[in-house]
Design a protein around this motif. Structure first.
Motif, short mmCIF file in Angstrom:
data_model
loop_
_atom_site.label_atom_id
_atom_site.label_comp_id
_atom_site.label_asym_id
_atom_site.label_seq_id
_atom_site.Cartn_x
_atom_site.Cartn_y
_atom_site.Cartn_z
N PRO A 157 43.68 -11.95 -30.63
CA PRO A 157 43.91 -13.22 -31.32
C PRO A 157 42.97 -14.26 -30.73
O PRO A 157 42.40 -14.04 -29.65
N PHE A 167 40.03 -12.35 -33.95
CA PHE A 167 40.44 -12.81 -35.27
C PHE A 167 40.62 -14.33 -35.25
O PHE A 167 41.00 -14.90 -34.23
N ASP A 196 45.11 -2.78 -30.53
CA ASP A 196 45.48 -4.02 -31.22
C ASP A 196 46.30 -4.92 -30.30
O ASP A 196 47.44 -4.62 -29.98
N ARG A 240 46.60 -8.29 -31.08
CA ARG A 240 46.80 -9.51 -31.86
C ARG A 240 48.27 -9.92 -31.92
O ARG A 240 49.16 -9.07 -31.86
N TYR A 271 48.00 -12.97 -36.97
CA TYR A 271 46.65 -12.42 -37.04
C TYR A 271 46.68 -10.95 -37.42
O TYR A 271 45.79 -10.47 -38.14
N ALA A 272 47.70 -10.24 -36.98
CA ALA A 272 47.86 -8.86 -37.40
C ALA A 272 48.15 -8.78 -38.90
O ALA A 272 47.78 -7.80 -39.56
#
Length: 247
Positions: free
Chosen positions: A6, A108, A158, A160, A164-165
């Protein structure tokens, strides 16, 4: 391996290079949506109700809106130095091999969609869960463009947060979401709780360790082993890599 991060609400105070050049950013498929977001954010940031529309805290609104209004003129800086805060302080991107970081890390962003650490952008403020007049929900507006631009092979790690995911579903390669829990023994029984501040610090430290060590896991199992080799206590639970903090 690709590490998805993120952004951070906390950012460097300013850049030291030339202004934004949208065409120079990585993932050029995102350029049309970036341009739309940029225009919409600058426009709304001039409105008297801008802080309410963007959900900005009162104490941060004035500086954030000034940055948004100056996005096309302000000096830019690499994303590796733009983002600060707990996760990025522990990651310390500027001290990592820039080529390896650029290859493996994707940040992101509500405004830019996704960035590589080498991408130069000015400080800004736009959360992925915000809504912009004329565009609507930011995450929903990014989904088609991110789906087209991000076709990542190999293992996806991952890190995030939820909004954001929601903008891009990891794939087509195997994906593992990193979760962080604190474990305490209460009346002889281990109890686990979700942590926030330390979760960010732990994700940053894990991401740094994976890159600095040159680890290249291809499967969730190899990722768990690499994390354990870095000194983390981990458990692989389905599509989640749980990092356990003991106290």
């Amino acid at each position: 391996m690709h590490i998805l991060l993120p952004p951070s609400e906390r950012k460097a105070s300013g850049g030291d290079g030339p202004p934004l050049d949208l065409a120079a950013l990585s993932l050029p498929e995102l350029t049309p949506t970036r341009a739309r977001m940029l225009d919409a954010l600058r426009e709304v940031s001039r409105r008297p109700d801008a802080a309410d529309v963007l959900g900005l805290p009162a104490g941060q609104a004035e500086e954030a809106l000034a940055r948004n209004r100056a996005l096309t003129e302000a000096p830019a800086l690499p994303a590796a130095r733009l983002y600060t805060g707990v996760l990025y302080n522990n990651l310390d991107l500027p001290s990592l091999d820039p080529d390896l970081a650029a290859e493996r890390i994707i940040v992101f962003s509500g405004l830019w969609g996704a960035l590589r650490p080498i991408d130069r952008v000015p400080p800004y403020r736009l959360a992925m869960n915000a809504s912009l007049p004329g565009i609507g929900g930011v995450a929903a507006a990014w989904r088609p463009a991110l789906k087209q631009a991000l076709r990542l092979d190999g293992l996806i790690v991952d890190m995030r947060s939820g909004p954001y995911a929601a903008a891009w579903k990891a794939g087509p390669g195997p994906a593992v979401a990193v979760r962080v829990f604190r474990e305490r023994v209460v009346d002889g029984v281990p109890k686990r709780t979700v942590v926030s501040h330390m979760a960010k610090a732990t994700r940053g430290a894990l991401a740094r360790g994976l890159i600095a060590s040159g680890a290249a896991p291809r499967t969730p199992g190899e990722l768990a082993k690499a994390a354990a080799d870095l000194g983390h206590t981990v458990e692989l639970n389905g599509t989640n890599l749980d990092v356990i903090l003991h106290s």
